[in-house]
Each structure stands twice: as C-alpha cells, then as structure tokens.
Design an enzyme around this catalytic site. Structure first.
Site, PDB file in Angstrom:
ATOM      1  CG  ASP A  67      -2.609   6.661   6.756  1.00  0.00           C
ATOM      2  OD1 ASP A  67      -1.609   7.170   7.262  1.00  0.00           O
ATOM      3  OD2 ASP A  67      -3.443   7.312   6.104  1.00  0.00           O
ATOM      4  CG  ASN A 136     -10.475  11.728  -2.068  1.00  0.00           C
ATOM      5  OD1 ASN A 136     -10.063  11.973  -0.934  1.00  0.00           O
ATOM      6  ND2 ASN A 136     -10.184  10.601  -2.691  1.00  0.00           N
ATOM      7  CG  HIS A 138      -8.198  10.721   1.626  1.00  0.00           C
ATOM      8  ND1 HIS A 138      -7.608  10.545   0.394  1.00  0.00           N
ATOM      9  CD2 HIS A 138      -7.252  11.342   2.388  1.00  0.00           C
ATOM     10  CE1 HIS A 138      -6.382  11.020   0.420  1.00  0.00           C
ATOM     11  NE2 HIS A 138      -6.141  11.515   1.615  1.00  0.00           N
ATOM     12  CD  GLU A 143      -8.852   7.279  -1.099  1.00  0.00           C
ATOM     13  OE1 GLU A 143      -9.365   8.404  -0.985  1.00  0.00           O
ATOM     14  OE2 GLU A 143      -7.717   7.098  -1.576  1.00  0.00           O
TER      15      GLU A 143
HETATM   16  C1  F6R Z   1      -1.778  10.832   6.127  1.00  0.00           C
HETATM   17  C2  F6R Z   1      -3.162  10.616   5.762  1.00  0.00           C
HETATM   18  C3  F6R Z   1      -3.846  11.396   4.702  1.00  0.00           C
HETATM   19  C4  F6R Z   1      -3.425  12.862   4.608  1.00  0.00           C
HETATM   20  C5  F6R Z   1      -4.173  13.559   3.480  1.00  0.00           C
HETATM   21  C6  F6R Z   1      -3.728  14.995   3.313  1.00  0.00           C
HETATM   22  O1  F6R Z   1      -1.388   9.947   7.158  1.00  0.00           O
HETATM   23  O2  F6R Z   1      -3.752   9.764   6.324  1.00  0.00           O
HETATM   24  O3  F6R Z   1      -5.239  11.318   4.929  1.00  0.00           O
HETATM   25  O4  F6R Z   1      -3.678  13.493   5.819  1.00  0.00           O
HETATM   26  O5  F6R Z   1      -3.954  12.885   2.270  1.00  0.00           O
HETATM   27  O6  F6R Z   1      -2.404  15.010   2.883  1.00  0.00           O
HETATM   28  P1  F6R Z   1      -1.581  16.361   2.730  1.00  0.00           P
HETATM   29  O7  F6R Z   1      -1.387  16.900   4.095  1.00  0.00           O
HETATM   30  O8  F6R Z   1      -0.284  15.940   2.094  1.00  0.00           O
HETATM   31  O9  F6R Z   1      -2.391  17.251   1.866  1.00  0.00           O
END
Ligand code: F6R
Length: 255
Positions: A67, A136, A138, A143
């Site tokens: 992303d 959450n 995701h 989401e």
């Molecule tokens: C990152 C992404 C997100 C993260 C998620 C966890 O490219 O797509 O889904 O993997 O928000 O983030 P952290 O590792 O910072 O807790």
C-alpha cells in the site's frame, strides 16, 4: 495455518526473515510482497544483515508493497516508498526497477490501482506476502467493512488507523485520509502468506483474527482460509490466545 509464538520481538523478526530467505533460496527470481509499519523493521534489518554477510542476494528479486498513502510524493519521509528505501532497498543489491509501491501521487485512483494489479499479474503473482496486523484487524489498508475488497483500490482510512499512524507525522492533521492498497483478493492470491505481530497491544486482535470467526469486520480473519499461512507472534501478542506455554517457540497447526 502455522501459528508460531516466539519469546521476543527479535526472535519473531529472525524467524520471519528466515521464512522469506527460504523462498529466495528456492527461487532467486521470486516475487516478494512487502509491508511497512513498525513490526517488520527488525525483519528487514535481519534481511539486510544477511545480505551484508553474503548469505542472500536480491539481484533478481521483484517486490510489490501492499500500500501507499494517496497524495504523498515518493520522497515524502512518511511515504511507504521512502520507508522501503530506508529500511531495505537502499541497503541491498535490488534493482530499483523491480521494486513496486502503489503510486500514491497519481491522482487517478482507478488507473493507478488497475496498473498495480496488472503489474503483479505480469510478474507472475506474489510468492510470499509479508503482512503486519492493524489494531482493528486491517491488512494492507483493508479496513473493517461489510465485504472483502477484491483488487487494489483506493480506501478511506478509519479514525483508528489515522490515530495509530499519527505517531509518525508531525501532527494528526498531516496524516493522509486515503490510501491505495492491494485488495484482500490480491493478498489471498499470494502463494504463501507470512504475518508478523508483536506487543501486548496486538493481543486482542491476534486472537480475534486467527481464532475467531472469518468476517469482513476483521479483515485479517480471511487469512484462516488461505492454504499456506504462517503467523509469527511474540509472547506479548499471543497472550490472549491462552496457549499457556513458556517454550521459546511453539508451532501449532490450526485446521
Ligand atoms: C503496512 C500495512 C499495515 C500495517 C499495520 C500494522 O504496509 O499495510 O497494514 O501492517 O497497520 O502496522 P504496525 O506494524 O506499525 O503495527
């Protein structure tokens, strides 16, 4: 699903790096799906260390990131382009032309997302997709919703995600509200999936995602349906799963 609990974040990172390196050893021209966020930083550091030690090469590897924020230029220091350069690409022998991150700076969301999906197809699909886990549930920027989005698309970020990511920006007002992300369908098409999660704050969602019902309100729960998923979490993130072990590493198969 192979669910592995490690004692520490460092051990989680090392095991995650080993999973990716096994795919690279098997096929030096493999296609890696990559993630940003705090969790994989240690894993990327281990990949860089192993590259520096001459154990691995990225010379013929292709990458696709999950992303990118919409509206951030690739040289913005909070863009995922920047993150990947800083944590991995600038430190290994990868050909920059083989690295792909959605073009968040392309205002034409439909064209940018369609082109990304096509590029993944043209590369032959993703051999292993690395994922972090949002609080959450995701994955990528998919989401909680009332359906599982299929292909790469533009999303509006939830308040929970904007709040979580604001720690990296000067102010919460600077956090973009939209992003381009691989869809759940894009992720599920990867041949292998590797999820890493760390810390007490992920404990509740780890339990829900991997041991709860498969529902689009918890996007990561869909991974239970993938035929080749490895989840590596540290003790803190596993604590709600009630497996009650003090072993350094527990591997279990969830049918
Ligand atoms: C990152 C992404 C997100 C993260 C998620 C966890 O490219 O797509 O889904 O993997 O928000 O983030 P952290 O590792 O910072 O807790």
């Amino acid at each position: 699903m192979n669910f592995i609990i490690t004692d520490t974040y460092e051990e989680m990172s090392r095991m995650g790096a080993a999973e990716i390196e096994a795919v690279m050893a098997d096929n030096p021209q493999c296609v890696l799906g990559l993630a940003t966020g705090s969790t994989p930083i240690g894993l990327y550091a281990d990949l860089v260390a192993d590259y520096e030690a001459g154990k691995i090469s990225f010379k013929d590897v292709t990458t696709f990131n999950l992303d990118e924020y919409r509206g951030l230029a690739p040289d913005h220091d909070q863009s995922y382009h920047w993150f990947m350069a800083d944590n991995l690409f600038n430190h290994v022998d990868i050909d920059p032309a083989r690295t792909h991150v959605p073009d968040g700076f392309d205002p034409d969301a439909e064209a940018a997302c369609a082109a990304y999906e096509e590029a993944i197809e043209e590369a032959g699909g993703i051999d292993i997709q690395l994922l972090g886990l949002g609080h959450n549930g995701h994955i990528g920027f998919n989401e909680p919703a009332d359906n599982f989005p299929v292909a790469t698309h533009c999303v509006t970020l939830t308040e929970s995600t904007i709040n979580a990511n604001s720690r990296l920006f000067d102010s919460i007002d600077d956090v973009p509200h939209e992003a381009y992300t691989m869809g759940i369908g894009t992720i599920m098409k990867a041949k292998k999936i590797l999820v890493v999660a760390s810390g007490e704050d992920k404990a509740a969602i780890v339990k829900q995602a991997f041991f709860g019902p498969v529902v689009p309100e918890v996007p990561a729960s869909v991974l239970q349906l993938h035929p080749d998923v490895t989840v590596i979490v540290d003790q803190a993130a596993a604590q709600a799963c009630e497996m009650g072990s003090t072993e350094a590493v527990i591997s279990m198969t969830v049918e």
